[in-house]
Design an enzyme around this catalytic site. Structure first.
Site, PDB file in Angstrom:
ATOM      1  N   ASP A   1     -10.147  -4.320  -5.545  1.00  0.00           N
ATOM      2  CA  ASP A   1      -9.453  -3.569  -4.504  1.00  0.00           C
ATOM      3  C   ASP A   1     -10.027  -2.151  -4.472  1.00  0.00           C
ATOM      4  OD1 ASP A   1      -7.700  -2.171  -2.889  1.00  0.00           O
ATOM      5  OD2 ASP A   1      -5.891  -3.062  -3.736  1.00  0.00           O
TER       6      ASP A   1
ATOM      7  N   HIS B   1      -7.506  -5.467  -0.508  1.00  0.00           N
ATOM      8  CA  HIS B   1      -6.286  -4.671  -0.507  1.00  0.00           C
ATOM      9  C   HIS B   1      -5.163  -5.287   0.323  1.00  0.00           C
ATOM     10  CE1 HIS B   1      -4.020  -1.050  -1.277  1.00  0.00           C
ATOM     11  NE2 HIS B   1      -3.893  -0.768   0.021  1.00  0.00           N
TER      12      HIS B   1
ATOM     13  N   SER C   1       0.833  -1.204   0.000  1.00  0.00           N
ATOM     14  CA  SER C   1       0.000   0.000   0.000  1.00  0.00           C
ATOM     15  C   SER C   1       0.868   1.255   0.000  1.00  0.00           C
ATOM     16  CB  SER C   1      -0.956  -0.054   1.195  1.00  0.00           C
ATOM     17  OG  SER C   1      -1.989   0.878   1.063  1.00  0.00           O
TER      18      SER C   1
END
Length: 245
Positions: free
Chosen positions: A198, A226, A76
């Site tokens: 996602d 995610h 991320s």
């Protein structure tokens, strides 16, 4: 091999992935300031007002441990932290593995980030007003595996363990940053791992990152959500192994 966690998480999120590489690599895990067991007194609002502050920490870790030519695995927001660090000290990074990366979350002319500016303002306001409530509401959407509620519960608990004031500031930095111009300058070998469905980093974003980073590889996992490091660790391990061997 360095593993770096995403917003609201800590190094524990790599517990299903990192051990698979211990036989072949020296593995390094750490917590960003404000997360996990980090030293909260080390937080400096000025330093961490941009992702560059977090990239600086990553470089300090590499140098303190005498690491060079590393494989950096960033989830991320840490994907962009790794990109920034690799541009500042390319000799420290042989390759990058970017898990669910997004260089900009807010839509722009000709660019789909997945959120409007109003969406991000609403998200940040909600987090400012009620950190715990935001965590409980957002975790299931971020995790994206409704048939496995235990994963959403773990993510909720992780969000709630993060220092709330630091989390609010980190969220603002994360969701308002724009690192698109950094991508074409990446020289490290790069693998992009993209999940389906996602809500944080859609497939179009993964494809954009792939197009912008020279000679990068894109692997679309069968995983949803995610956080494939929790929901589909075997897929993540297999993809990284194919890339580093």
């Amino acid at each position: 091999m360095i593993f770096s966690h995403g917003f609201g998480c800590d190094q524990n999120m790599w517990r299903f992935v990192a051990p698979a590489f211990e036989a072949d690599f020296k593995t390094v895990l750490f917590d960003h300031v404000g997360a996990g067991r980090s030293d909260l007194t080390a937080y400096d609002a000025g330093k961490y007002s941009s992702l560059a502050g977090y990239a600086d920490d990553l470089l300090k870790i590499c140098r303190a441990l005498g690491l060079t030519q590393t494989v950096f695995v960033g989830h991320s927001v840490s994907a962009m932290i790794g990109v920034i660090a690799s541009l500042q000290a390319p000799e420290l990074f042989e390759s990058l593995v970017l898990v669910g990366p997004s260089p900009r979350y807010i839509n722009d002319d000709g660019y789909l980030g997945g959120f409007s500016a109003a969406d991000i303002d609403e998200l940040l306001t909600s987090l400012d007003d009620n950190h715990m409530g935001w965590s409980a509401a957002m975790a299931p959407a971020i995790m994206g595996n409704p048939d496995r509620p235990e994963l959403s519960e773990e993510l909720t608990n992780s969000f709630c363990r993060t220092d709330p004031e630091i989390a609010k500031a980190f969220a603002r930095v994360t969701f308002t940053s724009d690192n698109r111009s950094d991508l074409p300058n990446v020289t490290a070998r790069t693998l992009i791992l993209q999940c389906r469905n996602d809500v944080i980093a859609c497939e179009e974003v993964g494809e954009f990152v792939h197009r912008q980073i020279p000679n990068s590889q894109l692997v679309v996992l069968n995983a949803s959500g995610h956080c494939p490091n929790l929901s589909a660790p075997d897929e993540v391990i297999s993809a990284i192994r194919r890339f580093v061997r």
